[in-house]
Design a protein around this motif. Structure first.
Motif, PDB file in Angstrom:
ATOM      1  N   ILE A 379       0.815  -1.207   0.000  1.00 25.64           N
ATOM      2  CA  ILE A 379       0.000   0.000   0.000  1.00 25.64           C
ATOM      3  C   ILE A 379       0.857   1.269   0.000  1.00 25.64           C
ATOM      4  O   ILE A 379       0.579   2.224  -0.727  1.00 25.64           O
ATOM      5  N   GLU A 380       1.913   1.295   0.804  1.00 28.27           N
ATOM      6  CA  GLU A 380       2.750   2.498   0.868  1.00 28.27           C
ATOM      7  C   GLU A 380       3.460   2.747  -0.462  1.00 28.27           C
ATOM      8  O   GLU A 380       3.481   3.880  -0.966  1.00 28.27           O
ATOM      9  N   ASP A 381       4.053   1.699  -1.033  1.00 23.75           N
ATOM     10  CA  ASP A 381       4.768   1.858  -2.304  1.00 23.75           C
ATOM     11  C   ASP A 381       3.813   2.262  -3.421  1.00 23.75           C
ATOM     12  O   ASP A 381       4.176   3.055  -4.303  1.00 23.75           O
ATOM     13  N   TYR A 382       2.599   1.716  -3.383  1.00 19.53           N
ATOM     14  CA  TYR A 382       1.626   2.070  -4.418  1.00 19.53           C
ATOM     15  C   TYR A 382       1.307   3.559  -4.371  1.00 19.53           C
ATOM     16  O   TYR A 382       1.298   4.248  -5.402  1.00 19.53           O
ATOM     17  N   ILE A 383       1.045   4.076  -3.184  1.00 19.36           N
ATOM     18  CA  ILE A 383       0.711   5.503  -3.047  1.00 19.36           C
ATOM     19  C   ILE A 383       1.887   6.368  -3.484  1.00 19.36           C
ATOM     20  O   ILE A 383       1.710   7.369  -4.192  1.00 19.36           O
ATOM     21  N   LYS A 384       3.092   5.980  -3.094  1.00 20.65           N
ATOM     22  CA  LYS A 384       4.275   6.762  -3.474  1.00 20.65           C
ATOM     23  C   LYS A 384       4.495   6.759  -4.989  1.00 20.65           C
ATOM     24  O   LYS A 384       5.030   7.723  -5.542  1.00 20.65           O
ATOM     25  N   SER A 385       4.076   5.681  -5.641  1.00 23.41           N
ATOM     26  CA  SER A 385       4.251   5.613  -7.095  1.00 23.41           C
ATOM     27  C   SER A 385       3.248   6.490  -7.836  1.00 23.41           C
ATOM     28  O   SER A 385       3.438   6.786  -9.017  1.00 23.41           O
ATOM     29  N   LYS A 386       2.169   6.902  -7.163  1.00 19.79           N
ATOM     30  CA  LYS A 386       1.117   7.672  -7.818  1.00 19.79           C
ATOM     31  C   LYS A 386       1.140   9.157  -7.475  1.00 19.79           C
ATOM     32  O   LYS A 386       0.480   9.950  -8.151  1.00 19.79           O
ATOM     33  N   THR A 387       1.856   9.546  -6.433  1.00 18.20           N
ATOM     34  CA  THR A 387       1.876  10.956  -6.055  1.00 18.20           C
ATOM     35  C   THR A 387       3.160  11.270  -5.299  1.00 18.20           C
ATOM     36  O   THR A 387       3.730  10.399  -4.634  1.00 18.20           O
ATOM     37  N   THR A 388       3.591  12.505  -5.426  1.00 16.16           N
ATOM     38  CA  THR A 388       4.752  12.957  -4.668  1.00 16.16           C
ATOM     39  C   THR A 388       4.331  13.521  -3.317  1.00 16.16           C
ATOM     40  O   THR A 388       5.173  13.858  -2.488  1.00 16.16           O
ATOM     41  N   ARG A 389       3.049  13.629  -3.094  1.00 18.90           N
ATOM     42  CA  ARG A 389       2.533  14.168  -1.841  1.00 18.90           C
ATOM     43  C   ARG A 389       2.625  13.113  -0.745  1.00 18.90           C
ATOM     44  O   ARG A 389       2.559  11.919  -1.007  1.00 18.90           O
ATOM     45  N   ASN A 390       2.775  13.587   0.487  1.00 20.49           N
ATOM     46  CA  ASN A 390       2.818  12.664   1.620  1.00 20.49           C
ATOM     47  C   ASN A 390       1.395  12.330   2.051  1.00 20.49           C
ATOM     48  O   ASN A 390       0.690  13.172   2.598  1.00 20.49           O
ATOM     49  N   VAL A 391       0.974  11.125   1.769  1.00 13.72           N
ATOM     50  CA  VAL A 391      -0.371  10.678   2.123  1.00 13.72           C
ATOM     51  C   VAL A 391      -0.259   9.694   3.283  1.00 13.72           C
ATOM     52  O   VAL A 391       0.416   8.668   3.176  1.00 13.72           O
ATOM     53  N   GLN A 392      -0.904  10.023   4.385  1.00 17.12           N
ATOM     54  CA  GLN A 392      -0.916   9.118   5.527  1.00 17.12           C
ATOM     55  C   GLN A 392      -2.112   8.178   5.425  1.00 17.12           C
ATOM     56  O   GLN A 392      -3.196   8.578   4.993  1.00 17.12           O
ATOM     57  N   VAL A 393      -1.896   6.942   5.818  1.00 13.05           N
ATOM     58  CA  VAL A 393      -2.945   5.926   5.759  1.00 13.05           C
ATOM     59  C   VAL A 393      -3.216   5.425   7.168  1.00 13.05           C
ATOM     60  O   VAL A 393      -2.285   5.078   7.907  1.00 13.05           O
ATOM     61  N   VAL A 394      -4.482   5.394   7.546  1.00 13.19           N
ATOM     62  CA  VAL A 394      -4.899   4.835   8.831  1.00 13.19           C
ATOM     63  C   VAL A 394      -5.810   3.654   8.537  1.00 13.19           C
ATOM     64  O   VAL A 394      -6.850   3.809   7.894  1.00 13.19           O
TER      65      VAL A 394
END
Length: 674
Positions: A379-394
């Motif tokens: 999940i973390e790598d997927y989000i990083k591959s789609k945006t340069t923004r820091n997205v926190q996941v809970v």
């Protein structure tokens, strides 16, 4: 820039709770009804842009609802004192009443770096300290005018008299008196604040909620079309994206061409009807003129209700509807699409949000264990591959597989064992254990255990630690025989061997879940080389069991262990159970097998011919032994069975009538109690 801490007050079961939020992914775990979903709901109540999400009376902690009723009583008493002329007493009571009116509060602490774009949070930076890189936002649901609320509450109570129902009045009027406010608060001085408009607060923090109970349909009718509707929403979110401009333009151009053809057809179809309108003088009424039916086809409108997800069949000739796909894959597709849509909407938002938090409730729903592990791992790598923004996941979860993959640092355990909810940070646990003498070794063991075994202790009502296969196989039967109530509770049974229960000490004490450790007394002869096992009646015998020596009850001689009182086998929420004599002054087993043999000697003697392991008994006690002979020889029989413990457990299962060894019976009875 990321949220580092959230403080909650008076929201449902979270009367006072603090949670540290991981910079990337936070896993919220705990048994059922431990307020995991409530924590997520609070963010939705304050920061969701949906008008359908509103606070209600039941969002208050139940004890605070009672405070509201008490506040009304104080306010009524204040009015009586004022009528009697005692203004001083009236003012004191009035102040107490107003102070008793509760408020729901969510305080967020946000850390940022010098390199971050501070424009989105400029309105909430209230300090001038160059070394301070923290801001705070406090969202509050409170009575706009507490005095008016209490005055109206009292007046309604007076009018209704004995028929007045405080709860129903508060429930009906709650939204009339309670409103949400947002403030920036200085991290260095609480008195320095600035009010924020709701839109401004929600522009700073963008949130998205993916809940577990999505209505997926696996019937041929495809009634819910959850995936299709989600793709429709994704189209709407993506249609303004410049990166996809050409593709969207092509869709719109095709629709415009279709629209022109429809216009011509509409003219032909509706012309007779429009002529009929002229009969009623429509063309003579100025400025009204005969209407023209035209088509207005937009991409989002065409998708709405007209999009279907289909899957290729085996021969790729006849497509199958959405409902023919498995629920697991539908759930995964839905979740990933929601995540992608959230990232797209954040990128296109104006102004750009400073922070993004994605809340995912129980993503394991419908996913098999391997898919669960893959999801949390990627999940973390997927989000990083789609945006340069820091997205926190809970993520809230009941998945032991996800917990095993995440590691301790990301886990927040919601403890519901006390009168309120306590949130425990396993990153703190990790740091504390490291400071102990063998802490790093203990952590390495626990982390490896979590990866190799189901670590469902994080979700259990109660925990049982056992040594080996025989106990594991027979434990369900033993619970059914002497502790039936445990069958209706979520009990996590963990097989830890004879040397590793003590490794779980810090974790069990940290979780504070009621736990029974079923272990062996493991008597050894200290007078012989290598300290071999020996019967428990050896007067000099010691125990080799690390749990008994280093933890509970903290004794090493067999004599002292057998003399230990029950209360000394308990420490807080943990109790140890090891072999004791079945009868006063009777023999005591060294292991589970010989304890079971002692407890069931007569039964074993009566059923010896039906046992698969009959030969091992015969070699020790001869043909047709009596119950007392088997009891007296239990140690030697168990020694001969040391390589056949699984077979012994199966033999025991086939017995029609047998007794649970006393030490296990006593332990399970203790565990049954609240």
């Amino acid at each position: 820039m990321h949220v580092v801490h959230a403080e909650v007050s008076n929201f449902r079961a979270l009367q006072q709770a603090d949670i540290h939020v991981d910079p990337s992914t936070t896993l919220i775990v705990g048994r059922n009804n431990s307020a995991k979903t409530s924590f997520v709901n609070l963010f939705e109540k304050f920061f969701s842009s949906s008008d359908d999400v509103k606070f209600v009376l039941e969002d208050l902690t139940t004890s605070r609802i009672a405070d509201l009723v008490h506040a009304r009583e104080l306010f009524a008493e204040a009015e009586q004192q004022a009528t009697a002329g005692d203004e001083g007493a009236s003012e004191v009571l009035r102040s107490k009443a107003i102070e008793s009116v509760p408020a729901i509060r969510l305080a967020l602490t946000i850390d940022y770096d010098e390199d971050d774009d501070l424009a989105p949070i400029s309105a909430v930076i209230l300090d001038l300290d160059e070394n301070c890189h923290t801001v705070r936002i406090v969202a509050t649901l409170a009575a706009t005018d507490p005095a008016k609320l209490l005055a109206d509450f009292c007046e309604s109570s007076k009018r209704a008299g004995e028929r007045f129902d405080s709860y129903k009045w508060l429930r009906r009027k709650f939204a009339d008196y309670f409103t949400t406010t947002y403030r920036a608060v200085s991290p260095v001085d609480d008195s320095v604040t600035r009010e924020l408009k709701p839109s401004a607060a929600r522009a700073i923090l963008a949130v998205r909620f993916i809940y577990a109970q999505n209505k997926f349909d696996d019937t041929p009718a495809d009634k819910t079309r959850t995936l299709s509707k989600t793709f429709e929403a994704y189209y709407r979110a993506s249609s303004t994206d410049d990166r996809r401009g050409r593709n969207v333009d092509q869709i719109e151009e095709a629709l415009a061409s279709a629209s022109r053809e429809l216009d011509a057809n509409y003219d032909e179809i509706f012309e007779p009807f429009l002529d009929d309108l002229n009969r009623f003088g429509l063309g003579l009424v100025t400025p009204l003129h005969a209407p023209r039916i035209v088509s207005l086809i937009e991409g989002s409108a065409v998708l709405r209700g007209s999009t279907r997800i289909q899957y290729p069949s085996g021969d790729d000739q006849y497509p199958l509807p959405e409902g023919h796909n498995g629920l697991g894959y539908s759930k995964l597709i839905f979740t990933i699409l929601q995540i992608r849509g959230f990232l797209e909407s954040c990128d296109q938002a104006s102004p750009q949000p400073a922070l993004q938090i994605l809340f995912i409730e129980e993503p394991e729903a419908h996913l098999h264990p391997q898919m669960q592990e893959t999801f949390i791992k990627n999940i973390e790598d997927y989000i990083k591959s789609k945006t340069t923004r820091n997205v926190q996941v809970v993520i809230t979860t009941h998945s032991s597989h996800m917990v095993a993959r995440s590691g301790f640092a990301k886990i927040r355990y919601f403890d519901a064992t006390g009168p309120g909810i306590t949130i425990k940070d396993l990153s703190t646990f990790q740091a504390d254990v490291k400071k102990t003498g063998d802490g790093r070794e203990t952590l390495r063991f626990l982390e490896q255990y979590m990866e190799l075994h189901r670590c469902d202790m994080f979700f259990a009502d109660k925990i049982i630690l056992i040594e080996g296969t025989a106990e594991r196989l027979l434990l369900p039967k033993m619970i059914a025989r002497c502790a039936e109530e445990l069958q209706r509770q979520y009990v996590s049974v963990i097989e830890v061997g004879d040397a590793y229960a003590v490794r779980f000490r810090k974790l069990l004490e940290f979780l504070n879940v009621k736990c029974l450790i079923i272990t062996d007394i493991d008597s050894v002869d200290p007078a012989k080389p290598k300290r071999p096992g020996c019967p428990t009646n050896n007067p000099d015998a010691l125990t080799s069991n690390a749990t008994l020596k280093k933890w509970l009850p903290g004794k090493d001689t067999i004599t002292s262990l057998l003399e230990t009182a029950t209360e000394d086998k308990i420490s807080n929420s943990v109790r140890v159970a090891y072999q004791v004599p079945e009868q006063p002054d009777g023999p005591c087993g060294r292991s589970f097998e010989d304890a079971f043999i002692i407890a069931n000697a007569a039964t074993l003697a009566d059923n010896l011919n039906s046992l698969a392991l009959k030969g091992h008994f015969v070699r020790t006690v001869g043909e047709n032994p009596s119950g007392p002979i088997i009891e007296a020889s239990a140690y030697d029989i168990a020694k001969n069975l040391s390589d056949h413990k699984t077979d012994f457990a199966f033999d025991a299962m086939l017995l029609s009538d047998w007794q649970v060894p006393r030490y296990i019976d006593e332990g399970l009875q203790w565990l049954t109690r609240p």
